[in-house]
Design a protein around this motif. Sequence first.
Motif, short mmCIF file in Angstrom:
data_model
loop_
_atom_site.label_atom_id
_atom_site.label_comp_id
_atom_site.label_asym_id
_atom_site.label_seq_id
_atom_site.Cartn_x
_atom_site.Cartn_y
_atom_site.Cartn_z
N LYS A 1 0.86 -1.19 0.00
CA LYS A 1 0.00 0.00 0.00
C LYS A 1 0.89 1.24 0.00
O LYS A 1 0.87 2.06 0.92
CB LYS A 1 -0.93 -0.03 1.19
N THR A 2 1.71 1.34 -1.01
CA THR A 2 2.72 2.38 -1.14
C THR A 2 2.49 3.17 -2.42
O THR A 2 2.24 2.60 -3.48
CB THR A 2 4.13 1.75 -1.15
N LYS A 3 2.59 4.47 -2.33
CA LYS A 3 2.36 5.36 -3.46
C LYS A 3 3.30 5.06 -4.62
O LYS A 3 4.49 4.84 -4.43
CB LYS A 3 2.56 6.81 -2.97
N GLN A 4 2.76 5.06 -5.84
CA GLN A 4 3.55 4.78 -7.03
C GLN A 4 3.71 6.03 -7.90
O GLN A 4 2.76 6.80 -8.07
CB GLN A 4 2.88 3.68 -7.87
N HIS A 5 4.92 6.19 -8.45
CA HIS A 5 5.27 7.33 -9.27
C HIS A 5 5.79 6.83 -10.62
O HIS A 5 6.10 5.65 -10.79
CB HIS A 5 6.36 8.16 -8.60
N LEU A 6 5.96 7.74 -11.56
CA LEU A 6 6.60 7.41 -12.83
C LEU A 6 8.02 7.95 -12.83
O LEU A 6 8.27 9.11 -12.48
CB LEU A 6 5.83 8.00 -14.01
N TYR A 7 8.96 7.07 -13.23
CA TYR A 7 10.38 7.42 -13.28
C TYR A 7 10.91 7.19 -14.69
O TYR A 7 10.35 6.44 -15.49
CB TYR A 7 11.18 6.57 -12.30
N MET A 8 12.07 7.81 -14.95
CA MET A 8 12.74 7.65 -16.24
C MET A 8 14.25 7.62 -16.02
O MET A 8 14.77 8.24 -15.09
CB MET A 8 12.36 8.80 -17.18
N LEU B 1 -1.67 6.19 -7.25
CA LEU B 1 -0.65 5.55 -8.07
C LEU B 1 -0.64 6.10 -9.48
O LEU B 1 -1.65 6.54 -10.02
CB LEU B 1 -0.81 4.03 -8.08
N ASN B 2 0.54 6.06 -10.09
CA ASN B 2 0.77 6.23 -11.53
C ASN B 2 1.48 4.96 -11.98
O ASN B 2 2.49 4.57 -11.41
CB ASN B 2 1.67 7.43 -11.82
N GLU B 3 0.96 4.29 -13.01
CA GLU B 3 1.57 3.04 -13.47
C GLU B 3 1.24 2.81 -14.94
O GLU B 3 0.55 3.60 -15.58
CB GLU B 3 1.10 1.87 -12.62
N GLY B 4 1.77 1.71 -15.49
CA GLY B 4 1.47 1.33 -16.86
C GLY B 4 1.79 2.36 -17.92
O GLY B 4 1.01 2.55 -18.86
N PRO B 5 2.95 3.05 -17.86
CA PRO B 5 3.24 4.06 -18.88
C PRO B 5 3.43 3.44 -20.26
O PRO B 5 4.04 2.38 -20.40
CB PRO B 5 4.55 4.69 -18.38
N GLN B 6 2.88 4.10 -21.28
CA GLN B 6 3.06 3.68 -22.67
C GLN B 6 3.37 4.90 -23.52
O GLN B 6 2.86 5.99 -23.26
CB GLN B 6 1.80 2.98 -23.19
N VAL B 7 4.18 4.70 -24.54
CA VAL B 7 4.66 5.81 -25.38
C VAL B 7 3.85 5.91 -26.66
O VAL B 7 3.58 4.91 -27.33
CB VAL B 7 6.15 5.62 -25.72
N LEU B 8 3.45 7.15 -26.98
CA LEU B 8 2.86 7.49 -28.27
C LEU B 8 3.66 8.64 -28.86
O LEU B 8 4.01 9.58 -28.15
CB LEU B 8 1.41 7.92 -28.10
N HIS C 1 3.71 11.50 -32.16
CA HIS C 1 2.90 12.06 -33.25
C HIS C 1 3.31 13.51 -33.47
O HIS C 1 3.37 14.29 -32.51
CB HIS C 1 1.41 11.98 -32.90
N GLN C 2 3.59 13.86 -34.72
CA GLN C 2 3.88 15.23 -35.10
C GLN C 2 4.91 15.91 -34.19
O GLN C 2 4.67 16.97 -33.61
CB GLN C 2 2.58 16.06 -35.13
N GLU C 3 6.05 15.26 -34.02
CA GLU C 3 7.15 15.81 -33.22
C GLU C 3 6.80 15.99 -31.75
O GLU C 3 7.46 16.74 -31.03
CB GLU C 3 7.64 17.14 -33.80
N LYS C 4 5.77 15.30 -31.32
CA LYS C 4 5.41 15.28 -29.90
C LYS C 4 5.54 13.86 -29.37
O LYS C 4 5.42 12.88 -30.12
CB LYS C 4 3.97 15.77 -29.69
N VAL C 5 5.79 13.76 -28.07
CA VAL C 5 5.84 12.47 -27.41
C VAL C 5 4.82 12.48 -26.28
O VAL C 5 4.75 13.44 -25.50
CB VAL C 5 7.24 12.16 -26.85
N PHE C 6 4.03 11.43 -26.20
CA PHE C 6 3.04 11.30 -25.15
C PHE C 6 3.33 10.05 -24.32
O PHE C 6 3.72 9.01 -24.87
CB PHE C 6 1.63 11.18 -25.74
N ILE C 7 3.19 10.18 -23.02
CA ILE C 7 3.18 9.01 -22.14
C ILE C 7 1.76 8.87 -21.62
O ILE C 7 1.26 9.73 -20.90
CB ILE C 7 4.17 9.16 -20.97
N GLY D 1 -4.27 8.73 -17.75
CA GLY D 1 -3.79 10.11 -17.77
C GLY D 1 -2.75 10.26 -18.86
O GLY D 1 -2.34 9.28 -19.52
N GLN D 2 -2.28 11.47 -19.05
CA GLN D 2 -1.37 11.75 -20.16
C GLN D 2 -0.29 12.76 -19.77
O GLN D 2 -0.56 13.76 -19.12
CB GLN D 2 -2.17 12.30 -21.33
#
Length: 358
Positions: free
Chosen positions: A192-199, A230-237, A239-245, A260-261
């Motif tokens: 039961k611990t808060k989740q973040h997105l890392y890179m 929590l933040n989890e399950g990141p996926q990359v998109l 398009h048009q010189e933009k990057v979305f997670i 979320g995005q």
Amino acid sequence: MKKALLGLLLFPLFILGCTTAVAPVKEQESSQPVAEAYFTNPIADGADPWVFKKGDTYYFCSSGNGGIQVSKSEKLTEPGDKVVVWETPDSGWNKSNVWAPELHYFNGKWYIYYAAAKKGGGPFIHQRSGVLESVADDVFGPYIDKGMLYTGDSIQYASSEAKWAIDLTPLQMNGQLYAIWSGWEDNADTDKTKQHLYMATMSNPWTISSNRVLISSPEEPWETGGPLDLNEGPQVLKHQEKVFIIYSTRESWLKEYRLGQLTLSDTLLNPMQASCWEKSGPVFEGTDEVLGVGHSSFTTSPDGREHWILYHSKKSEVPGWDRNIRAQEFTWTADGTPFFGVPIPVGIPIPVPSGQEE
């Protein structure tokens, strides 16, 4: 003609030029309707869908049967028969709890990123991320276990411990490879611990080469309010010189699970700086008929004309992880941002992806 599911589709009008002599056309031929094929959701049972399109073939990846499974199909809506390509070892950090594997292709070899643990069952406090590499250019293996990926803050110390990490996915941009994942600030004795997105940067598909940086935490009202942020399950998109997670937030076992995005508005920006990412959401969420949508994967139709999202959804409002996999088309706004629309309920006919043969 294929009907669009999301937004309005403007049908082109083709006007033929006139000549002095035009061959007659039979009425029955000119009015003959074009047959259109449909499918309905769900397309499979399970969770954490992953699809990778290479050439004319779709490759699907999942956990199960004591390891990681891969299937292939010419049809996006029919994943095909699963084949176990890697079995968990009898001992070690990755012998249990295999979660959310992803299949990727780099430099003539296949790589599978996954999370696993040294101990089965809960509490789920031992999850770490690892990678497998195919021996040759064969998606069905065999695969070599390249080991655990370093997901901590002290990479300069060889014996430093990796931090809790799941859902790792790669990003290639401007000649640099990055890893993005969901993790904890510190290892803990409770799940039961808060989740973040890392890179972090990668020197090759199996080696993280820098300390992690935090790029997103569950802070917005639509990311919080339940028993666990929590933040989890990141996926990359891209398009048009933009990057979305596109990532999942709220609780995976509840109907409030949603997407979320994060947006990197220009590929010249530094993705390792959190300030370069703009957060928005929710960009895809459940309805009274479709519950707990999350953990997406993205691809295109067989002819490349359409963009599709795969995601999982809960089968009932009962808390838990009983889910199935669904697919639908999404579109892009004028400024190049993905528009996912509303999840389509079970049983509603959906035109098959453009170019998919029956």
